[in-house]
Scaffold this motif. Structure first.
Motif, PDB file in Angstrom:
ATOM      1  N   GLU A  10      89.585   1.638  18.994  1.00 25.31           N
ATOM      2  CA  GLU A  10      90.093   2.651  17.957  1.00 25.31           C
ATOM      3  C   GLU A  10      91.167   3.802  18.516  1.00 25.31           C
ATOM      4  O   GLU A  10      90.761   4.046  19.863  1.00 25.31           O
ATOM      5  CB  GLU A  10      88.830   3.501  17.158  1.00 25.31           C
ATOM      6  CG  GLU A  10      87.982   2.362  16.505  1.00 25.31           C
ATOM      7  CD  GLU A  10      88.786   2.046  15.171  1.00 25.31           C
ATOM      8  OE1 GLU A  10      89.626   2.761  14.771  1.00 25.31           O
ATOM      9  OE2 GLU A  10      88.053   1.263  14.377  1.00 25.31           O
ATOM     10  N   GLY A  26      84.964   5.906  12.965  1.00 29.10           N
ATOM     11  CA  GLY A  26      86.236   5.506  13.647  1.00 29.10           C
ATOM     12  C   GLY A  26      86.153   6.372  15.198  1.00 29.10           C
ATOM     13  O   GLY A  26      85.402   6.788  15.335  1.00 29.10           O
ATOM     14  N   LYS A 115      86.750   2.238   6.402  1.00 26.44           N
ATOM     15  CA  LYS A 115      86.571   0.989   6.807  1.00 26.44           C
ATOM     16  C   LYS A 115      86.086   0.110   5.950  1.00 26.44           C
ATOM     17  O   LYS A 115      86.271  -1.023   5.686  1.00 26.44           O
ATOM     18  CB  LYS A 115      85.674   1.123   8.075  1.00 26.44           C
ATOM     19  CG  LYS A 115      85.298  -0.203   8.690  1.00 26.44           C
ATOM     20  CD  LYS A 115      84.768  -0.079   9.993  1.00 26.44           C
ATOM     21  CE  LYS A 115      84.263  -1.462  10.783  1.00 26.44           C
ATOM     22  NZ  LYS A 115      85.524  -2.408  10.890  1.00 26.44           N
TER      23      LYS A 115
END
Length: 458
Positions: A10, A26, A115
């Motif tokens: 990420e 993340g 997400k």
């Protein structure tokens, strides 16, 4: 060597970072996990729920105002509602002792929702944690608002009902015990007679007054500063956003949340948690007093006061067979001692408000919400496992009352303070009752007999 399959790459504004493959959070959350391995404690379920409420409400309003595409808003809303339900709690992993003001906590919510929302919408468009989930928001307005929402729900639905049940049970005992006469005590020494029910009525009213004060605190907690954004200036907002998002939060919680009377005061200070925590501290102080009294009144059973009997909940000694301790009262005292310490912690953190925000909000949120939960559990346990099962030992109450030297107080109007004092001192020296001394001195008249009758003194 760690398998690459367990991690994915990420990135954020600082660059790339490896994140567990199964994590819904993340890069920024991962940095917080690595930067703050402090306590292993995360903010509680009710705070995460409040974050979900805010994110869902914001997505709905942003769609209504035309700043967020309807298909993106629908996916964000669904993901946020799953957060509200607790489906993704395992992915809220930032330690309580984190970067100031709760930026990491806010990004944890943004990343998880982004997400999950991207999963919901499919591969057609990537949902961004800042641009989409955090649209029209800042950590600085959403974090204290989430705290107010979480605390309000817990106070309204958990702590206030628990306090109400305690008050009701104490009042029942007051009514039941009202016929029982006993010796009052001041300075832990003999005092004039009273009714056991009067003693318990004092406990009941003390708890009732705290209940009323917390209701007042709750009204202040209904102020939420959503739309204040970074410092209270409502930068980057569409007109009408603030009343619409607050109405959406009201709809989702069924609680009367409202705009602050001054947005800048809301952003600068943790005023309401500080004030409410002071009430919780006062509650703790009163509970310590009440439970300490009950420990004294139940002490013995052969070498103490033993005016009341507590329900036995567990054996009290590993060496003295048959011993039973006031375990529930001792537990309550411990909890209350913790609350008093927590109030000091919040007061100290409140001093960290500088210029436009308070950077200690995560610690304040954890401490405040934990205090509400601790007190709720302790009070419910105290009510059900102790107060409801208290019994009076009337014969022992009568024995102590008749032996009390304070009965001499009734003689002051007829014999005078000095003479009554001499009678009391002589009774103490000779270990006799006041009645015995009056008889010895030929003073046991009908008038004096009535004067020391406990029923006439109550």
């Amino acid at each position: 060597m760690t398998s690459q399959k367990q991690y994915r790459m990420e990135n954020d504004t600082l660059g790339n970072i490896m994140v567990p493959t199964t994590a819904y959070y993340g890069a920024q959350t991962q940095r917080a996990v690595e930067n703050f391995p402090i306590s292993g404690i995360v903010l509680p379920r009710e705070f995460i729920k409040a974050q979900g409420i805010i994110k869902a409400a914001a997505s709905s309003v942003n769609v209504e105002l035309g700043t967020l595409k309807p298909e993106l808003g629908a996916a964000i809303k669904q993901a946020a509602e799953e957060v509200i339900e607790g489906k993704w709690d395992a992915h809220f992993v930032v330690d309580v002792y984190q970067a100031g003001a709760g930026t990491s906590q806010n990004m944890n919510a943004n990343e998880v929702i982004a997400k999950r929302a991207t999963e919901i919408i499919g591969a057609s468009e990537q949902i961004h944690p800042n641009d989409h989930v955090n649209m029209s928001q800042s950590t600085n307005d959403t974090f204290p608002s989430a705290l107010h929402i979480a605390a309000s729900e817990n106070l309204k639905q958990e702590l206030l009902p628990a306090i109400g049940r305690l008050h009701e049970e104490l009042q029942k005992k007051a009514d039941t015990f009202m016929p029982v006469l006993k010796a009052g005590r001041t300075h832990l020494h003999d005092g004039v007679p009273m009714r056991l029910g009067q003693e318990f009525s004092g406990y009941a009213e003390t708890i009732h007054m705290i209940y009323q004060q917390l209701e007042h605190n709750l009204q202040a907690l209904y102020e939420i500063g959503l739309g204040g954004n970074a410092i209270g200036t409502s930068v980057n907002l569409q007109p009408g956003y603030i009343p619409k998002i607050i109405e959406e939060v009201r709809r989702r919680t069924n609680l009367p949340f409202r705009q602050p009377s001054n947005m800048f005061a809301f952003m600068q200070n943790m005023s309401e948690p500080i004030r409410c925590m002071l009430t919780l501290k006062e509650l703790a102080i009163h509970l310590i007093k009440i439970t300490s009294d009950l420990r004294l009144l139940s002490s013995g059973p052969r070498t103490g006061l033993a005016e009341i009997t507590l329900p036995a909940v567990q054996p009290g000694s590993t060496i003295m067979p048959g011993k039973v301790n006031p375990a529930i009262l001792e537990m309550t005292h411990m909890v209350c001692s913790q609350i008093i310490g927590y109030e000091t912690a919040i007061a100290t953190a409140g001093m960290a408000s500088q210029l436009e925000i308070n950077v200690m909000m995560p610690m304040i949120a954890h401490t405040f919400l934990h205090s509400i939960n601790l007190l709720t559990n302790a009070i419910d346990t105290l009510t059900t496992k102790c107060i409801s099962g208290i019994h009076v030992n009337e014969e022992i109450c009568k024995k102590w009352m008749e032996a009390s030297l304070s009965l001499v107080t009734g003689l002051s109007p007829t014999l005078g303070y000095d003479m009554a004092s001499q009678i009391g001192m002589k009774a103490d020296e000779e270990y006799k009752t006041i009645k015995d001394i009056l008889k010895d001195q030929g003073l046991f008249t009908e008038e004096n007999q009535q004067a020391i009758d406990p029923k006439g003194m109550v």
